[in-house]
Design a protein around this motif. Structure first.
Motif, mmCIF file in Angstrom:
data_model
loop_
_atom_site.group_PDB
_atom_site.id
_atom_site.type_symbol
_atom_site.label_atom_id
_atom_site.label_comp_id
_atom_site.label_asym_id
_atom_site.label_seq_id
_atom_site.Cartn_x
_atom_site.Cartn_y
_atom_site.Cartn_z
ATOM 1 N N VAL A 106 29.595 68.713 192.286
ATOM 2 C CA VAL A 106 30.769 69.032 191.420
ATOM 3 C C VAL A 106 30.575 70.245 190.650
ATOM 4 O O VAL A 106 31.170 70.841 190.482
ATOM 5 C CB VAL A 106 31.636 67.862 191.104
ATOM 6 N N MET A 107 29.442 70.491 189.935
ATOM 7 C CA MET A 107 29.429 71.354 188.909
ATOM 8 C C MET A 107 29.067 72.422 189.495
ATOM 9 O O MET A 107 29.036 73.252 188.911
ATOM 10 C CB MET A 107 27.657 70.785 188.335
ATOM 11 N N ARG A 108 28.123 72.404 191.077
ATOM 12 C CA ARG A 108 28.417 73.940 191.576
ATOM 13 C C ARG A 108 29.461 74.182 192.705
ATOM 14 O O ARG A 108 29.306 74.807 193.433
ATOM 15 C CB ARG A 108 27.266 73.738 192.957
ATOM 16 N N GLY A 109 30.372 73.454 192.460
ATOM 17 C CA GLY A 109 31.583 73.929 193.100
ATOM 18 C C GLY A 109 31.717 73.418 194.536
ATOM 19 O O GLY A 109 33.130 73.141 194.346
ATOM 20 N N GLY A 110 31.253 72.570 194.487
ATOM 21 C CA GLY A 110 31.729 71.210 195.176
ATOM 22 C C GLY A 110 33.063 70.457 195.516
ATOM 23 O O GLY A 110 33.533 70.204 194.386
ATOM 24 N N ARG A 111 34.407 70.295 196.263
ATOM 25 C CA ARG A 111 35.228 69.357 195.827
ATOM 26 C C ARG A 111 34.826 68.099 195.977
ATOM 27 O O ARG A 111 34.891 67.400 197.167
ATOM 28 C CB ARG A 111 36.348 69.805 196.617
ATOM 29 N N LEU A 112 35.162 67.617 195.198
ATOM 30 C CA LEU A 112 35.602 65.913 195.242
ATOM 31 C C LEU A 112 36.654 64.912 195.366
ATOM 32 O O LEU A 112 37.730 65.664 194.609
ATOM 33 C CB LEU A 112 34.758 65.023 193.670
ATOM 34 N N LEU A 113 36.769 64.236 196.652
ATOM 35 C CA LEU A 113 37.857 63.189 197.071
ATOM 36 C C LEU A 113 37.314 61.186 196.977
ATOM 37 O O LEU A 113 36.452 61.428 197.908
ATOM 38 C CB LEU A 113 38.705 63.177 197.964
ATOM 39 N N LEU A 114 37.454 61.084 195.778
ATOM 40 C CA LEU A 114 36.512 59.643 194.773
ATOM 41 C C LEU A 114 38.101 58.395 194.868
ATOM 42 O O LEU A 114 38.924 58.548 194.521
ATOM 43 C CB LEU A 114 36.243 60.154 193.899
ATOM 44 N N LEU A 115 37.583 57.121 196.393
ATOM 45 C CA LEU A 115 38.558 56.855 195.791
ATOM 46 C C LEU A 115 37.560 55.295 195.229
ATOM 47 O O LEU A 115 36.767 54.438 195.820
ATOM 48 C CB LEU A 115 38.728 56.367 197.461
ATOM 49 N N LEU A 116 38.682 54.654 194.819
ATOM 50 C CA LEU A 116 37.892 53.288 194.245
ATOM 51 C C LEU A 116 38.905 52.437 194.032
ATOM 52 O O LEU A 116 39.746 52.194 194.658
ATOM 53 C CB LEU A 116 38.024 53.809 191.587
ATOM 54 N N ASP A 117 38.188 51.180 193.768
ATOM 55 C CA ASP A 117 38.767 49.827 193.817
ATOM 56 C C ASP A 117 38.388 48.752 192.864
ATOM 57 O O ASP A 117 37.487 48.684 193.278
ATOM 58 C CB ASP A 117 39.144 49.531 195.407
ATOM 59 N N PRO A 118 39.951 47.932 192.504
ATOM 60 C CA PRO A 118 39.721 46.662 191.956
ATOM 61 C C PRO A 118 39.238 45.687 193.019
ATOM 62 O O PRO A 118 38.899 44.626 192.699
ATOM 63 C CB PRO A 118 40.006 46.813 190.809
#
Length: 628
Positions: A252-264
């Motif tokens: 992410v610091m180098r410009g990569g795009r992140l699609l993050l999915l968490l779940d309880p």
């Protein structure tokens, strides 16, 4: 003489009208007027953007068997819409898109060509005759894409499917998405051994992503995100090592795009066997170190319940009620979707299951945009209450809405600090120089629910002559693809929304049909019971009193003969009444359909005739008033 002059004038007017039509077709070939309610034949801005961006010619070949339309009129009507829409594509492409319409007759070279292009032939009869209704596309580099068979169930997504095909043929190369997840999104190979073939199939959302992107799997213990990956899809990060978390942070610091999915509480994980054959006890995931550094809190032990849009599920055995609202499974609709954000603006609904919530810390960096949120009829409960032993009835009984809306998905843009200010926790080969802050503007999306990817919460997959056909009932797949498009900078496909259907049923007729059918069923039940009683009585009379044969009663008395005749007459009369009820039902509906069809067909011509008559009357009065 006057009669001849009038006839000549009429012929001249007809020739002039035909000439005007031909001239209009040549001079203004793209002038069209779409009067359909849902603008079925008006191309979306995203489609026009894709067509205008074509740099090389694309050829589309529509294979349609006219015999299919003859045997199944609904396919004929749908084929007309597909043809008309494809002509709009060709007209809007500036000559870059070429359309061919072919009729693959049985056992012809055209049929062999359709099969060679991967289209699906559907058997029409026992003689081996097949019919086709599919599309094959190719570009100048001989790359091919196809729609094997146009399903009427997917008519609302017709433009999206067509534009996606053209877009794939026009793009020089697909962007790369990295997939890091413990979830069986690409199918579970163990499912075949467990005789659960449905679980072995990849999730539909992965198929949709592969249509537009190159998907590469990333190892769960990766110390570096491989070069070339533009977007990282990180779903359900359970137990990631510090080295892998550092790799995500520096990506992410180098410009990569992140699609993050968490779940309880991952419903997908809770319903699938683990390595030991049983579902895992812990189905929660978190990434607190990274998210907290970026000003985001995502509690892993709490779940959001929402009464609005809650799914109806079957109650426990023995309960008096047969169905109940399961408050942890619900559809987000209306103002729960951000209409000003391009990825969610045109979605009808998104379904979540046992979702958590996101909260932004004070003085957090970056620009925060809410994408999905619960309604005001929501509350928070411990995640343990919605596990495998969840009691929907108890959840509903204890529910108390607090009026607060919880964020379930959000986008974060801006300059972000690294979650590892002191550098990499472990030295490894291939590490690039450490970055303490992001280069430029970071761009990421966080969703606190992974079940948004699970087929059962948004799409129905059915077999059609051996081929799986996916029919969405929610926009989960579109949401994920839209987010990937926005993160990769490809916004053209997002403006493609689901459209209406060309087949417009008579809703009033359907209402009358249902009401009449209810009355018919009640009458039918009464008459059937009477008929069964009469037939039973007749059998009893034939066999003797009490239903037992008796030699002394071998000769039927006149009284018994008269009773048998009465029973037969009653049976015949009852059957006539049944037929009359069915006939009256069909006659009423058919007469109403005929009247509505005549009204729809004659309305526009009638209005034109009235308008012409009115105009003639006005002109006649003006001429009369102008005379001295």
């Amino acid at each position: 003489m006057r009669r001849a002059a009038s006839l000549l004038a009429l012929l001249f007017a007809a020739a002039l009208a035909i000439g005007a039509v031909l001239l209009a077709q040549r001079a203004v070939p793209q002038a069209r007027l779409d009067l359909t309610e849902d603008q079925l034949y008006t191309l979306a801005p995203g489609t026009r953007q894709v067509l205008s961006g074509l740099r090389e010619p694309v050829t589309l070949r529509l294979f349609y068997s006219r015999r299919l339309g003859t045997e199944a009129p609904q396919f004929g009507a749908y084929a007309e819409r597909v043809r008309a829409l494809l002509r709009e594509y060709a007209a809007a492409s500036g000559g870059k898109l070429r359309l061919e319409v072919l009729d693959p007759e049985p056992f012809s070279d055209t049929e062999d060509r359709a099969l060679a292009l991967g289209l699906q032939g559907v058997p029409l009869n026992e003689g081996g005759e097949q019919v086709f209704f599919g599309l094959a596309g190719s570009n100048a580099r001989d790359e091919e894409r196809n729609i094997a068979f146009f399903q009427p169930d997917r008519e609302r997504f017709l433009e999206a499917d067509l534009t996606r095909l053209v877009f794939e043929l026009s793009a020089p190369e697909k962007p790369v998405i990295g997939l890091l997840t413990p979830l069986p999104l690409n199918g579970d190979p163990r499912a075949m051994m467990l005789r659960q073939p449905a679980l072995a199939r990849p999730q539909v959302v992965m198929q949709q992503l592969r249509d537009a992107y190159e998907v590469r799997e990333v190892a769960p213990d990766a110390a570096v995100i491989p070069a070339g990956i533009r977007i990282l899809l990180l779903a359900h990060p359970q137990g990631l090592s510090d080295a892998t978390q550092y790799a995500v942070d520096q990506f992410v610091m180098r410009g990569g795009r992140l699609l993050l999915l968490l779940d309880p509480q991952s419903e997908m994980q809770a319903t699938r066997p683990g390595p030991d054959g049983r579902p895992p006890a812990d189905t929660a995931s978190s990434l607190d170190r990274i998210l907290n550094a970026w000003g985001i809190e995502a509690p892993a032990n709490e779940v959001v319940l929402d009464l609005r849009g809650a799914w109806r599920v079957r109650a426990r055995p023995g309960d008096r009620v047969q169905a109940v609202d399961f408050l942890s499974w619900y559809s987000l609709q209306g103002d729960s979707l951000n209409r000003s954000e391009v990825a969610t603006a045109q979605l009808d609904q998104v379904t979540v299951a046992s979702a958590g919530y996101l909260r932004r810390r004070e003085n957090a960096p970056g620009e925060w945009t809410t994408l999905l949120q619960s309604s005001g009829q929501s509350m928070i409960v411990p995640a343990a209450r919605v596990g495998r032993e969840a009691d929907p009835v108890r959840l509903l009984a204890d529910f108390r809405a607090d009026g607060e809306r919880r964020v379930i998905a959000a986008r974060l843009r801006g300059a972000l600090p690294s979650a590892f200010p002191d550098g990499p926790p472990v030295q490894a080969e291939g590490l690039l120089p450490h970055l303490a802050r992001s280069e430029g503007q970071s761009n990421l999306v966080v969703i606190h629910d992974t079940d948004i990817l699970d087929d059962r919460f948004w799409v129905r997959v059915q077999e059609f002559f051996g081929q799986p056909v996916a029919t969405p009932f929610a926009g989960n797949g579109s949401l994920i693809v839209n987010l990937a498009d926005t993160l990769s900078g490809t916004d053209a496909m997002i403006s493609l929304r689901s459209r209406g259907e060309s087949l417009r049923p008579f809703t009033r007729v359907e209402e009358i049909r249902r009401a009449a059918d209810a009355q018919f069923r009640a009458s039918e039940r009464q008459l059937t019971e009477r008929l069964q009683g009469s037939e039973a009585r007749l059998r009893e009379l034939r066999q003797g009193t009490g239903g037992e044969r008796n030699a002394a009663q071998a000769v039927i008395t006149p009284e018994q003969r008269a009773e048998i005749d009465r029973a037969r007459e009653q049976i015949a009369a009852t059957r006539r009444e049944l037929r009359a009820v069915q006939l009256d039902l069909r006659r009423d509906i058919e007469s109403l359909e005929t009247a509505l069809r005549a009204f729809n067909i004659l309305l526009v011509p009638g209005l034109l005739v009235l308008a012409a008559a009115g105009l003639a009357l006005v002109r006649a009065r003006r001429r009369a008033a102008a005379r001295p």
